[in-house]
Design a protein around this motif. Structure first.
Motif, mmCIF file in Angstrom:
data_model
loop_
_atom_site.group_PDB
_atom_site.id
_atom_site.type_symbol
_atom_site.label_atom_id
_atom_site.label_comp_id
_atom_site.label_asym_id
_atom_site.label_seq_id
_atom_site.Cartn_x
_atom_site.Cartn_y
_atom_site.Cartn_z
ATOM 1 N N UNK A 100 -0.495 70.310 -45.029
ATOM 2 C CA UNK A 100 -1.561 71.065 -45.612
ATOM 3 C C UNK A 100 -2.118 69.754 -46.597
ATOM 4 N N UNK A 101 -1.382 68.847 -46.985
ATOM 5 C CA UNK A 101 -2.081 67.666 -47.750
ATOM 6 C C UNK A 101 -3.141 67.061 -46.583
ATOM 7 N N UNK A 102 -2.650 66.874 -45.550
ATOM 8 C CA UNK A 102 -3.531 66.153 -44.524
ATOM 9 C C UNK A 102 -4.969 67.052 -44.204
ATOM 10 N N UNK A 103 -4.486 68.119 -44.277
ATOM 11 C CA UNK A 103 -5.707 69.206 -43.883
ATOM 12 C C UNK A 103 -6.667 69.404 -44.979
ATOM 13 N N UNK A 104 -6.121 69.165 -46.325
ATOM 14 C CA UNK A 104 -6.943 69.231 -47.489
ATOM 15 C C UNK A 104 -7.811 67.917 -47.741
ATOM 16 N N UNK A 131 -5.418 71.740 -36.330
ATOM 17 C CA UNK A 131 -4.019 72.398 -36.652
ATOM 18 C C UNK A 131 -2.977 71.283 -37.039
ATOM 19 N N UNK A 132 -2.021 71.410 -38.045
ATOM 20 C CA UNK A 132 -1.430 70.313 -38.235
ATOM 21 C C UNK A 132 0.159 70.762 -38.325
ATOM 22 N N UNK A 133 0.795 69.781 -37.495
ATOM 23 C CA UNK A 133 2.282 70.098 -37.511
ATOM 24 C C UNK A 133 3.068 69.516 -38.704
ATOM 25 N N UNK A 134 4.099 70.566 -39.037
ATOM 26 C CA UNK A 134 4.767 70.271 -40.487
ATOM 27 C C UNK A 134 6.235 69.703 -40.012
#
Length: 519
Positions: A38-42, A91-94
């Motif tokens: 979510x840091x990457x998405x933001x 989409x971002x894999x965690x």
């Protein structure tokens, strides 16, 4: 349970989903110098624009103790947002959740946003950081990959697809990025390979590190799998935002126009002297590119792979343009297997997404030898020819210096539907260079000349005669193969005028299910 308790449960569940694998896992992730999903998405999306979906989905596996490892969202954050106000799906894999491994549920979430992107005609950006298929789910995980791959295939040429590799990408996981339009890797933590070093060792006996097998440098220089490499995650995200600015939302739209602050009438006297008089001396084609594009802004694609050809995005009068150019500074700008497929892929992307194409030509021919022939130079060269011949977008071609033989044909010549073909005064358009032509045409006479000085004088005279008769741009212009011979300093003006005139171009290919490009 009253409304306040229900509201508190919702807030608690959201917080739990946002925390992924938990605080300890996040701290461990940060300690490696890596951002969370979510840091990457933001960082990627405009502030406050992310709309997450399927936050509360969980896996349904109960084998191998998986019922005790249940996380809200199941290891991937999915949704939509904007980049410079334009809609994108992401989409971002965690990796903090079971190593970011792909489950049936994760695949379901990814497929959902891909379907939405297709319905709404918006780019898909995948931030990959996964250990591969979740072994505990067996065939269900494999089926999930196949569902994603099928959507990658159907979305190809319809909406732009960008993959960013922020961590491991191994086994089946590599094929989704490979099916997308562009791949971005980071120098430190990202790698891609079909099988890891341990399996390679057991099967082939070869000792190889993760970096040597599938690191960013390897894929940027040797395989050409990745199109961009960034030093950090932050830089990678900035470059993705920049890339998005050059491309349209989908195949039915035009790339976004940007206000041009660079004089479209700008003349560059330096171009008149840039190319050496000696046709065998190199120069840097990028000097021409940076000089003629808007504000010197050029985003190169695969810059460390097949350096003998240059591909990338720029703008002319604010209009996004794909540039393909031979590079005399590297292998004399010759076309080989890697350069041909690199350029062909880029031409096809531009054509699929309505991006006009500028081709700058200085090519002495195709690279010869058994190595190239055995590697399939015939097929690879045909790919580039096919790509240019198939393309229906506006195409402007400028021959800077050499344009010989078959390589002249494949570099967007008039007969491959190049719309406007210009040449600089020093351009040589011929079957081959003067020295090679004289050796063939005057072979009998040369055998009779025994005096070295006499022979050298004869060769010089015949080469000059050949250049005047057959290698001059005016000879091609006389036949209509060149639309005009232009002064180098006016190159920017002529390109802009040509593309502006071509904006109403209408051209369609014959009706077919699909073409059969020589792969």
């Amino acid at each position: 349970m009253d409304n306040q308790e229900k509201l508190k449960k919702l807030i608690d569940n959201r917080q739990k989903a946002w925390m992924g694998g938990g605080e300890a896992a996040i701290e461990k992730h940060h300690a490696k110098g890596r951002l969370t999903a979510r840091e990457r998405i933001n960082m990627l999306l405009d502030d406050g624009s992310f709309e997450e979906v399927n936050m509360f989905l969980t896996h349904r596996c109960t084998d191998f103790g998986m019922e005790k490892k249940v996380f809200l969202g199941d290891g991937v954050a999915c949704g939509s947002g904007t980049i410079d106000g334009r809609l994108v799906f992401v989409f971002a894999q965690d990796a903090t959740v079971i190593g970011g491994s792909l489950s049936e549920t994760m695949a379901q979430k990814i497929c959902n946003v891909m379907d939405m992107a297709m319905k709404l005609g918006a780019p898909i950006i995948g931030l990959n950081d996964s250990g591969g298929a979740r072994i505990q789910e067996g065939a269900c995980a494999l089926a999930g990959y196949a569902e994603i791959f099928e959507r990658n295939i159907l979305a190809s040429g319809v909406v732009p697809q960008i993959s960013v590799i922020f961590g491991p990408c191994a086994g089946g996981a590599v094929y989704s990025p490979a099916l997308t339009d562009f791949i971005m890797m980071t120098e430190q933590n990202s790698y891609m390979f079909i099988t890891g070093p341990k399996v390679v060792k057991s099967v082939t006996g070869e000792d190889v590190t993760v970096e040597q097998l599938g690191g960013a440098k390897v894929h940027a220089t040797k395989s050409g799998v990745t199109h961009f490499v960034a030093a950090t995650e932050e830089e990678a995200i900035r470059e993705v935002r920049r890339l998005i600015s050059f491309i349209p939302q989908n195949n039915l739209e035009e790339a976004p126009m940007v206000e041009c602050t660079d004089d479209i009438q700008r003349q560059e006297d330096s171009l008149n002297e840039l190319v050496p008089a000696d046709p065998n001396k190199p120069y840097n084609m990028k000097d021409i590119i940076y000089t003629i594009v808007d504000n010197g802004d050029f985003m190169e694609v695969q810059k460390d792979f097949a350096k003998n050809i240059i591909c990338g995005f720029a703008r002319f009068n604010g209009r996004s343009t794909g540039i393909i150019a031979n590079q005399p500074n590297w292998l004399a700008g010759v076309l080989d297997c890697d350069a041909s497929r690199k350029a062909a892929r880029f031409v096809r992307f531009c054509d699929a997404f309505n991006i006009q194409i500028l081709t700058l030509v200085d090519v002495p021919g195709f690279l010869c030898g058994t190595g190239q022939e055995y590697a399939g130079i015939i097929d690879h060269g045909a790919k580039l020819m096919f790509a240019y011949g198939e393309a229906t977008v506006p195409k402007v071609t400028i021959t800077i210096r050499k344009s010989y033989g078959g390589s002249h044909i494949v570099m967007s010549c008039k007969q491959l539907r190049g719309d406007m073909c210009y040449a600089w005064p020093q351009a040589e358009i011929a079957v081959m260079g003067a020295s090679g032509a004289v050796e063939v045409l005057e072979a009998k006479t040369l055998k009779t000349l025994t005096d070295p000085e006499e022979k050298a004088k004869f060769i010089a005279e015949k080469e000059a005669e050949y250049k005047e008769k057959f290698a001059s741009p005016y000879q091609a212009a006389n036949r209509g193969y060149i639309d005009d011979v232009i002064e180098p300093r006016n190159t920017r003006i002529r390109i802009i005028r040509a593309f502006e005139n071509l904006q109403t171009k209408r051209l369609t290919n014959p009706l077919k299910k699909h073409s059969n490009i020589p792969l």
